[in-house]
Write a protein that holds these residues in place. Sequence first.
Motif, PDB file in Angstrom:
ATOM      1  N   ASN A   1      23.439  53.455 -23.432  1.00 45.95           N
ATOM      2  CA  ASN A   1      24.364  53.416 -22.204  1.00 45.95           C
ATOM      3  C   ASN A   1      25.512  52.519 -22.091  1.00 45.95           C
ATOM      4  O   ASN A   1      25.183  51.366 -22.469  1.00 45.95           O
TER       5      ASN A   1
ATOM      6  N   TRP B   1      19.131  51.110 -22.701  1.00 50.30           N
ATOM      7  CA  TRP B   1      18.851  52.054 -24.016  1.00 50.30           C
ATOM      8  C   TRP B   1      17.768  53.081 -23.462  1.00 50.30           C
ATOM      9  O   TRP B   1      16.671  52.742 -22.649  1.00 50.30           O
ATOM     10  N   ARG B   2      17.563  54.354 -23.971  1.00 48.08           N
ATOM     11  CA  ARG B   2      16.700  55.248 -23.562  1.00 48.08           C
ATOM     12  C   ARG B   2      16.400  55.910 -25.080  1.00 48.08           C
ATOM     13  O   ARG B   2      17.262  56.315 -25.844  1.00 48.08           O
ATOM     14  N   ILE B   3      15.183  56.244 -25.271  1.00 54.11           N
ATOM     15  CA  ILE B   3      14.694  56.853 -26.434  1.00 54.11           C
ATOM     16  C   ILE B   3      14.184  57.998 -25.728  1.00 54.11           C
ATOM     17  O   ILE B   3      13.207  58.428 -24.959  1.00 54.11           O
ATOM     18  N   ASP B   4      14.676  59.392 -26.406  1.00 49.60           N
ATOM     19  CA  ASP B   4      14.390  60.696 -25.985  1.00 49.60           C
ATOM     20  C   ASP B   4      13.001  60.950 -26.516  1.00 49.60           C
ATOM     21  O   ASP B   4      12.563  60.489 -27.481  1.00 49.60           O
ATOM     22  N   ALA B   5      12.384  62.138 -25.894  1.00 47.62           N
ATOM     23  CA  ALA B   5      11.117  62.629 -26.514  1.00 47.62           C
ATOM     24  C   ALA B   5      11.272  63.077 -27.895  1.00 47.62           C
ATOM     25  O   ALA B   5      10.336  62.878 -28.808  1.00 47.62           O
ATOM     26  N   ASP B   6      12.583  63.517 -28.434  1.00 47.03           N
ATOM     27  CA  ASP B   6      12.935  63.731 -29.976  1.00 47.03           C
ATOM     28  C   ASP B   6      13.080  62.687 -30.791  1.00 47.03           C
ATOM     29  O   ASP B   6      13.316  62.853 -32.025  1.00 47.03           O
TER      30      ASP B   6
ATOM     31  N   THR C   1      15.558  60.383 -30.371  1.00 44.94           N
ATOM     32  CA  THR C   1      17.032  60.369 -30.073  1.00 44.94           C
ATOM     33  C   THR C   1      17.275  58.889 -29.436  1.00 44.94           C
ATOM     34  O   THR C   1      16.662  58.868 -28.169  1.00 44.94           O
ATOM     35  N   VAL C   2      18.040  58.053 -29.881  1.00 43.44           N
ATOM     36  CA  VAL C   2      18.198  56.721 -29.021  1.00 43.44           C
ATOM     37  C   VAL C   2      19.518  56.995 -28.333  1.00 43.44           C
ATOM     38  O   VAL C   2      20.370  57.321 -28.924  1.00 43.44           O
ATOM     39  N   THR C   3      19.598  56.687 -26.904  1.00 42.62           N
ATOM     40  CA  THR C   3      20.830  56.789 -26.213  1.00 42.62           C
ATOM     41  C   THR C   3      21.127  55.416 -25.869  1.00 42.62           C
ATOM     42  O   THR C   3      20.276  54.709 -25.035  1.00 42.62           O
TER      43      THR C   3
ATOM     44  N   ASP D   1       8.760  50.399 -21.791  1.00 44.06           N
ATOM     45  CA  ASP D   1       9.136  50.816 -20.333  1.00 44.06           C
ATOM     46  C   ASP D   1       9.775  49.631 -19.425  1.00 44.06           C
ATOM     47  O   ASP D   1      10.329  50.024 -18.552  1.00 44.06           O
TER      48      ASP D   1
END
Length: 142
Positions: free
Chosen positions: A142, A131-136, A138-140, A80
Amino acid sequence: MEQNVHFITVATDDLDAVRAFYVDGLGWESRLDVPGNIIFFQVAPGVMLGLFDSATFREDLGGAVTDTSITGLTLSYNVDGPDAVDRVIEEAAAAGARVVKKPQRAAFGGYHGHFADPNGLVWEVCHNPGWRIDADGTVTVN
């Protein structure tokens, strides 16, 4: 073939040393541990990291691979913020890792550092604000 990876298996010359590092040093829990053979850790949803005794690894591949050294491979753990990067690198070093690159600003705009486990497997600990890593899982980007 679908675009997916379920197991990442890495040969190790000293299975006992990597077990001590990950289990005793970092507090990881194995999903399967076969002494003298292999140890598996769940590292993400649907993804296992296997550390496989080098001699058994070579046997399993019928002798097709003779060099089981690890080069050109980095596993990345995204956190984070910069403070978390510093903390994880310190924890890894306290567990016996060799710090390869001290935490610092990265060319991509984030903050990262690298350590090697007892087998030489390099881990990047990174904070990348793009970069963001969602709870499921998935890497997003930006």
